[in-house]
Design an enzyme around this catalytic site. Structure first.
Site, mmCIF file in Angstrom:
data_model
loop_
_atom_site.group_PDB
_atom_site.id
_atom_site.type_symbol
_atom_site.label_atom_id
_atom_site.label_comp_id
_atom_site.label_asym_id
_atom_site.label_seq_id
_atom_site.Cartn_x
_atom_site.Cartn_y
_atom_site.Cartn_z
ATOM 1 N N GLU A 39 1.832 3.729 3.095
ATOM 2 C CA GLU A 39 2.396 3.198 4.339
ATOM 3 C C GLU A 39 3.920 3.253 4.290
ATOM 4 O O GLU A 39 4.602 2.220 4.240
ATOM 5 C CB GLU A 39 1.848 1.786 4.563
ATOM 6 C CG GLU A 39 0.308 1.837 4.697
ATOM 7 C CD GLU A 39 -0.404 0.489 4.593
ATOM 8 O OE1 GLU A 39 0.281 -0.551 4.557
ATOM 9 O OE2 GLU A 39 -1.649 0.484 4.537
ATOM 10 N N GLU B 170 1.202 -4.935 11.013
ATOM 11 C CA GLU B 170 0.809 -3.536 10.891
ATOM 12 C C GLU B 170 1.691 -2.785 11.874
ATOM 13 O O GLU B 170 1.587 -2.961 13.086
ATOM 14 C CB GLU B 170 -0.667 -3.347 11.261
ATOM 15 C CG GLU B 170 -1.663 -4.025 10.333
ATOM 16 C CD GLU B 170 -2.041 -3.169 9.129
ATOM 17 O OE1 GLU B 170 -1.592 -2.017 9.048
ATOM 18 O OE2 GLU B 170 -2.775 -3.669 8.257
ATOM 19 N N ARG C 29 -3.268 4.752 -1.920
ATOM 20 C CA ARG C 29 -3.150 3.409 -1.359
ATOM 21 C C ARG C 29 -2.928 2.327 -2.413
ATOM 22 O O ARG C 29 -2.134 1.403 -2.233
ATOM 23 C CB ARG C 29 -4.429 3.119 -0.571
ATOM 24 C CG ARG C 29 -4.654 1.693 -0.142
ATOM 25 C CD ARG C 29 -6.014 1.572 0.532
ATOM 26 N NE ARG C 29 -6.442 0.207 0.735
ATOM 27 C CZ ARG C 29 -6.130 -0.527 1.814
ATOM 28 N NH1 ARG C 29 -5.367 -0.029 2.770
ATOM 29 N NH2 ARG C 29 -6.567 -1.756 1.933
ATOM 30 N N HIS D 137 2.771 -3.784 6.676
ATOM 31 C CA HIS D 137 1.847 -2.663 6.442
ATOM 32 C C HIS D 137 1.947 -1.658 7.579
ATOM 33 O O HIS D 137 2.681 -1.855 8.529
ATOM 34 C CB HIS D 137 0.397 -3.182 6.450
ATOM 35 C CG HIS D 137 0.043 -4.073 5.319
ATOM 36 N ND1 HIS D 137 -0.918 -3.749 4.393
ATOM 37 C CD2 HIS D 137 0.499 -5.298 4.970
ATOM 38 C CE1 HIS D 137 -1.041 -4.739 3.522
ATOM 39 N NE2 HIS D 137 -0.198 -5.694 3.847
ATOM 40 N N HIS E 125 0.846 -1.190 0.000
ATOM 41 C CA HIS E 125 0.000 0.000 0.000
ATOM 42 C C HIS E 125 0.882 1.242 0.000
ATOM 43 O O HIS E 125 1.723 1.419 0.877
ATOM 44 C CB HIS E 125 -0.912 0.014 1.228
ATOM 45 C CG HIS E 125 -1.997 -1.012 1.175
ATOM 46 N ND1 HIS E 125 -2.375 -1.754 2.261
ATOM 47 C CD2 HIS E 125 -2.784 -1.423 0.148
ATOM 48 C CE1 HIS E 125 -3.358 -2.589 1.900
ATOM 49 N NE2 HIS E 125 -3.611 -2.406 0.627
#
Lengths: 196, 383
Positions: free
Chosen positions: B160, B359, B215, B285, B157
């Site tokens: 990020e 994440e 994104r 991510h 993405h």
């Protein structure tokens, strides 16, 4: 609750936005009704004493009132996550204001975070209020959309903020129209934290 | 320009400092306003270079002690300013891993890493929709053994940014500490590491040049009126069933079909061809601070769920030890939200036993625009 909606009982800890330090704990109930805005009851115990919170708010307020030239800025934080020192209070103000917007927009299934302030413009007033216009970008989950909102806020010290907003998603779909948050209902939700 | 740190001891000193600030128009960094100065509390004042002598003399005269917090403000500013691509120096040792880098810089970095290390080779993976070349780095100790593989990709993405920063940091850490750290040597005796620093190259570039919060990738749809497929909804794992949109204007548009995007196909091809040797699939991510296990497309737990969870929980505990950062562990569909077509689900479904989505920091304070000064702690703890 059959025929009425869904009620959630929450107990959670709070932290200061920037430092991550503990700020106290809260107990809340949220009742999602079928056709109107959710009903929220919340009670918090602050770890910092009220007098100190008031003092910090006061300093914050006076800094914004102190400006002789209106503060105008873009991209807070910038692409690299930086925020100019003198703009930290503007960021803080936008966080509080956007929390009203996010509170109204969120549902049982959608949540928000403030992704970035695209633009901030101060209006210098002759009376004692602080007035700002913002364009804020809200990150919506789970859709991952970025919603763009025009937010106008007025702060008279000692009172909750008056926030007016209108949002579109970045794909230019006009969502939900405008809303206004002010006065008593917001009283219990008004965060008086400094230390952003 | 210098920044002075002063703690006034008396009210008289406070008044003098207030007077100094207002007459010389000094830049008060802390507190925000002169009237908020208090005896016993920290003061930080920036003094323009031509006034430094005068200010210090005045402080000495009034017996006010001070420390120099910053000796040269300009120097500090220069250091923390993102480097222009044109002036990027060629030597990898000078590469600043605590800054975000453009794709051009990352390409150069990959080529140099390969040239300067026996352990690293750069490999062609495929092409993006805008025809840019995708490369991955293979970190491998030369040996006759057929080794198992750990795959890690970053930057699926675009917005990020902390994710590609982590991949670069990871490579650096392994290479820098290979000689001195027996754990790393032992690791590499039995395992090869395949690292893809930026999966969604076109999107990443777009987030630098045009829209920081982009994104998806940059494929064109709807007769040229709409851009981008969410690559993490484009894999062939219950594709198009849940947590997606069929509309290109959505951020979670899953594409015109499973593996419709060249970036997805490039990754799939490589992993498929080596899948019997791949032990672990990692995809990085931000934000949220989670270690996610399969699946996103269903709440039914994977066959080796206990083991997956145990490893992830051990990782989260180790991570927390470093700076106290807490990561939540659990299956995507249970602790985050449902989504189909994710690379993590796909990897597990084709038989890779360990498949995780990380994440990274933070929990929403800065979100996607994580300040560069958090690159180091984020990477160190994740390492």
């Amino acid at each position: 609750i059959p025929e009425v909606g869904v009620k959630y009982y929450l107990r959670f800890a709070t932290t200061y936005y920037r430092s991550g330090q503990e700020a106290g704990s809260c107990f809340a109930t949220v009742l999602y009704l079928k056709k109107s805005l959710p009903e929220v009851f919340i009670k918090c115990a602050h770890s910092q004493d009220q007098k100190q919170i008031q003092e910090e708010d006061s300093r914050f307020y006076r800094y914004l009132r102190h400006q002789t030239k209106p503060i105008i800025a873009n991209d807070i934080p910038d692409s690299h996550g930086n925020i100019e020192h003198g703009l930290l209070p503007v960021w803080a103000l936008a966080i509080v204001g956007s929390s009203y917007v996010m509170l109204e927009k969120s549902t049982e299934n959608t949540g928000y975070f403030l992704a970035q302030i695209r633009a901030a413009k101060q209006w210098i007033r002759k009376d004692s209020a602080v007035e700002f216009e913002f364009i804020i970008l809200l990150h919506e989950t789970p859709t991952q959309e970025i919603d763009l909102c025009h937010m106008h806020l007025i702060w008279i010290f000692g009172h909750p903020l008056t926030v007016k907003y209108i949002c579109t998603s970045e794909n230019h779909r006009l969502d939900d129209g405008s809303g206004q948050e002010s006065g008593s209902a917001a009283g219990t939700l008004h965060e008086k934290g400094g230390n952003f | 320009d210098q920044v002075l740190h002063i703690v006034p001891e008396t009210l008289q000193q406070v008044h003098h400092l207030q007077h100094l600030c207002s007459t010389l128009l000094l830049d008060l960094w802390k507190p925000l306003l002169p009237e908020d100065m208090k005896a016993g509390e920290d003061l930080h004042i920036r003094v323009p270079a031509p006034l430094v002598q005068e200010v210090k003399a005045s402080l000495d005269q009034h017996m006010i002690s001070y420390k120099i917090l910053i000796h040269d403000v300009q120097e500090l500013v220069d250091q923390s300013t993102p480097r222009e691509t044109s002036s990027y120096r060629q030597i990898p040792e000078d590469y600043n891993y605590t800054q975000y880098h453009t794709m051009e810089e990352i390409y150069t970095w990959m080529a140099h890493i390969q040239n300067n290390s026996e352990l690293v080779t750069q490999h062609y993976l495929g092409k993006t929709i805008e025809n840019r070349t995708m490369y991955y780095l293979q970190i491998s100790q030369p040996s006759d053994k057929n080794k198992k593989i750990i795959w890690m990709d970053c930057g699926i993405h675009a917005r990020e940014w902390i994710s590609p920063a982590f991949c670069q940091w990871f490579v650096k850490e392994i290479l820098q500490n290979y000689e001195s750290d027996p754990k790393i040597r032992k690791f590499l005796q039995n395992l090869d590491l395949y690292i893809l620093p930026v999966l969604n190259i076109d999107g990443y570039i777009y987030s630098w040049d045009t829209a920081r919060l982009w994104r998806k990738n940059r494929s064109l749809h709807m007769n040229g009126t709409c851009y981008g497929t969410d690559l993490n909804r484009n894999f062939n794992s219950s594709w198009g069933t849940v947590g997606v949109s069929y509309n290109c204007s959505s951020e979670i548009f899953c594409g015109s079909g499973p593996e419709s995007e060249p970036e997805t196909r490039a990754v799939v091809q490589l992993i498929e061809s080596k899948k019997s040797d791949i032990l672990c699939y990692l995809t990085i991510h931000s934000y949220g601070q989670y270690i996610l296990t399969p699946y996103g497309s269903t709440t039914k737990p994977p066959s080796n769920n206990e083991e997956l969870m145990h490893v992830a929980q051990t990782a989260a505990a180790a991570l927390m030890e470093k700076y106290g950062t807490s990561y939540e562990v659990g299956s995507t569909s249970l602790i985050l939200y449902s989504n189909s077509g994710s690379s993590q689900d796909w990897a597990h479904m084709i038989g890779i036993p360990f498949s995780y989505t990380f994440e990274l920091r933070d929990k929403g304070t800065y979100g996607f625009v994580l300040p560069a000064d958090q690159i180091q702690p984020t990477c160190e703890e994740t390492m």
